[in-house]
Write a protein that holds these residues in place. Structure first.
Motif, PDB file in Angstrom:
ATOM      1  N   LEU A  53      -0.122 -15.665   0.964  1.00 24.64           N
ATOM      2  CA  LEU A  53       0.557 -14.516   1.566  1.00 24.64           C
ATOM      3  C   LEU A  53       0.779 -14.742   3.060  1.00 24.64           C
ATOM      4  O   LEU A  53       1.873 -14.466   3.580  1.00 24.64           O
ATOM      5  CB  LEU A  53      -0.272 -13.252   1.343  1.00 24.64           C
ATOM      6  N   PHE A  54      -0.240 -15.213   3.754  1.00 28.34           N
ATOM      7  CA  PHE A  54      -0.089 -15.488   5.186  1.00 28.34           C
ATOM      8  C   PHE A  54       1.036 -16.498   5.423  1.00 28.34           C
ATOM      9  O   PHE A  54       1.863 -16.324   6.332  1.00 28.34           O
ATOM     10  CB  PHE A  54      -1.394 -16.028   5.767  1.00 28.34           C
ATOM     11  N   LEU A  55       1.083 -17.541   4.618  1.00 24.15           N
ATOM     12  CA  LEU A  55       2.102 -18.572   4.788  1.00 24.15           C
ATOM     13  C   LEU A  55       3.497 -18.014   4.557  1.00 24.15           C
ATOM     14  O   LEU A  55       4.428 -18.312   5.319  1.00 24.15           O
ATOM     15  CB  LEU A  55       1.835 -19.730   3.830  1.00 24.15           C
ATOM     16  N   GLN A  56       3.670 -17.189   3.522  1.00 19.58           N
ATOM     17  CA  GLN A  56       4.981 -16.637   3.216  1.00 19.58           C
ATOM     18  C   GLN A  56       5.445 -15.671   4.299  1.00 19.58           C
ATOM     19  O   GLN A  56       6.614 -15.697   4.705  1.00 19.58           O
ATOM     20  CB  GLN A  56       4.935 -15.922   1.857  1.00 19.58           C
ATOM     21  N   TYR A  57       4.551 -14.814   4.768  1.00 19.46           N
ATOM     22  CA  TYR A  57       4.939 -13.889   5.839  1.00 19.46           C
ATOM     23  C   TYR A  57       5.219 -14.645   7.131  1.00 19.46           C
ATOM     24  O   TYR A  57       6.104 -14.255   7.904  1.00 19.46           O
ATOM     25  CB  TYR A  57       3.857 -12.835   6.058  1.00 19.46           C
ATOM     26  N   ARG A  58       4.482 -15.703   7.360  1.00 19.91           N
ATOM     27  CA  ARG A  58       4.715 -16.491   8.568  1.00 19.91           C
ATOM     28  C   ARG A  58       6.052 -17.213   8.485  1.00 19.91           C
ATOM     29  O   ARG A  58       6.788 -17.306   9.470  1.00 19.91           O
ATOM     30  CB  ARG A  58       3.581 -17.510   8.736  1.00 19.91           C
ATOM     31  N   ARG A  59       6.394 -17.737   7.312  1.00 18.41           N
ATOM     32  CA  ARG A  59       7.603 -18.542   7.160  1.00 18.41           C
ATOM     33  C   ARG A  59       8.848 -17.686   6.983  1.00 18.41           C
ATOM     34  O   ARG A  59       9.889 -17.965   7.587  1.00 18.41           O
ATOM     35  CB  ARG A  59       7.439 -19.476   5.975  1.00 18.41           C
ATOM     36  N   TYR A  60       8.756 -16.645   6.145  1.00 20.97           N
ATOM     37  CA  TYR A  60       9.950 -15.876   5.792  1.00 20.97           C
ATOM     38  C   TYR A  60       9.897 -14.413   6.227  1.00 20.97           C
ATOM     39  O   TYR A  60      10.933 -13.778   6.338  1.00 20.97           O
ATOM     40  CB  TYR A  60      10.172 -15.902   4.274  1.00 20.97           C
TER      41      TYR A  60
END
Length: 397
Positions: A27-34
């Motif tokens: 989740l952190f990665l997705q919010y950070r990326r997109y």
């Protein structure tokens, strides 16, 4: 159950544990990326995790017993095969199809099934690399070779010396077959486009939702800030006289000093959100966070603790406890409803945001070079006069 069934069942059992461990970082990665988490990104990522788990279990399971290892040692079982293409010679020498047997017998014989399994093992890997991770042919070749080398090394070292001798054969033919399987998967990966949206469409969908400050996004930022504040508090307890003082000081740093200087907490910056107030109005952030910490860290847990204590308090204080529970019930319910509204209305401002005048907004990522063609289409055409030649030689021609 024997053969491939046991490792697959074990992978199904282990997958929920792996999912729980990886979901928050995902989740952190997705919010950070997109700036958003979408259905297809989630499906593709965790289906890949499940595939990798299953493939690894197929390579290492079943684990040997001590009796199995002693038997392998006693019969002098080989630990490696460095003769390339031995699998081809074995296929033509031992397969019953070439010795008068039927096609079915030839397809079911280990001389064929083992080679076919080693090819099929990495076909999904090549498909994921091409379709979802958008890797080229030679990158897929290298990554698949490295993956199968990892498998073979794991086998040759007896699961990295957990066992005192190898229980599986290090086979150079497996390196060849596995790598071939990854390349076959890469070649046929475009067929997935018939059933699934392309990676570009997945990314476009995620970015189109990136402006929303959802409840999950808020909770992730708050959770990370709370973890950091707890770590700071733990350090401060070695200096300050009591734990309460350490907690309060850590909260002041995380939800006071940091956003006052940067316009966002550390957790918010990770998930790419910030406070929607001007620099001159950042005092509103202090008011907002004081209310937020008071509600979520002190008031609401205290109310729940009162409810939980009704079965343990003495009869003399029970009526007083019920009085406090009822007295605090209305604000506690309002607080919960206020949070739940953000599930259906991501742009909803929470109560303490309305009181303080400091809300949250998404930090939209700047345009990359990959988006340049889109920008070109959206750019207003220049007047015709601006496109006339300006130099003497251009006017001459």
């Amino acid at each position: 159950m024997s053969g491939f069934g046991v490792p697959i069942i074990d992978a199904i059992i282990a997958f929920p544990i792996i999912l729980i461990a990886l979901f928050i970082p995902f989740l952190f990665l997705q919010y950070r990326r997109y700036g958003a988490v979408t259905f297809w990104h989630t499906v593709m990522t965790f289906s890949f995790v499940f595939y990798f788990t299953t493939a690894f279990f197929l390579v290492i399971l079943p684990l040997p017993t001590e009796a199995t290892l002693e038997h392998l040692q006693a019969i002098g079982a080989p630990t490696r095969n460095l003769d390339p293409l031995q699998v081809v010679r074995t296929f033509f020498q031992d397969n019953p199809y070439f010795h008068g047997g039927g096609l079915k017998a030839g397809l079911l014989d280990p001389s064929f099934t083992q080679a076919a399994f080693n090819v099929l093992l990495t076909v999904p890997f090549g498909m994921y690399l091409h379709f979802y991770f958008k890797r080229g042919f030679f990158t897929t070749l290298i990554l698949t070779f490295m993956l199968t080398l990892f498998y073979e090394t794991t086998q040759y070292t007896g699961l990295y010396h957990i066992y005192w001798r190898p229980y599986r054969l290090f086979d150079v033919d497996d390196l060849i077959l596995n790598t071939t399987g990854g390349l076959i998967g890469w070649i046929f990966a475009p067929l997935l486009g018939i059933l699934l949206p392309s990676r570009d469409r997945m990314d476009e969908r995620a970015r189109s939702l990136g402006h929303r400050v959802t409840l999950v996004r808020r909770l992730l930022s708050f959770g990370l800030d709370f973890v950091i504040a707890t770590a700071i508090s733990f350090v401060l307890t070695q200096i300050l006289p009591n734990e309460t003082s350490a907690d309060i000081l850590s909260y002041i740093v995380i939800w006071g000093v940091v956003p006052l200087l940067l316009g966002a907490t550390l957790g918010q910056m990770v998930v790419r959100i910030r406070y929607d107030v001007a620099k001159s109005q950042r005092w509103r952030i202090i008011v907002r966070n004081a209310l937020m910490v008071g509600f979520t860290i002190y008031f609401f847990p205290f109310w729940l603790q009162l409810i939980g204590s009704t079965g343990t308090v003495s009869a003399e204080t029970l009526n007083r406890t019920y009085t406090f529970i009822l007295l605090f019930a209305a604000p506690a319910v309002i607080l919960v409803i206020d949070w739940l509204i953000t599930i259906f209305r991501p742009q909803h401002k929470l109560l303490y945001e309305k009181i303080s005048g400091a809300g949250s907004e998404a930090i939209v990522k700047t345009t990359t070079m990959a988006d340049a063609p889109i920008l070109k289409e959206q750019t207003t055409p220049q007047p015709e006069v601006d496109q006339q030649p300006t130099s003497r030689s251009e006017r001459h021609h």
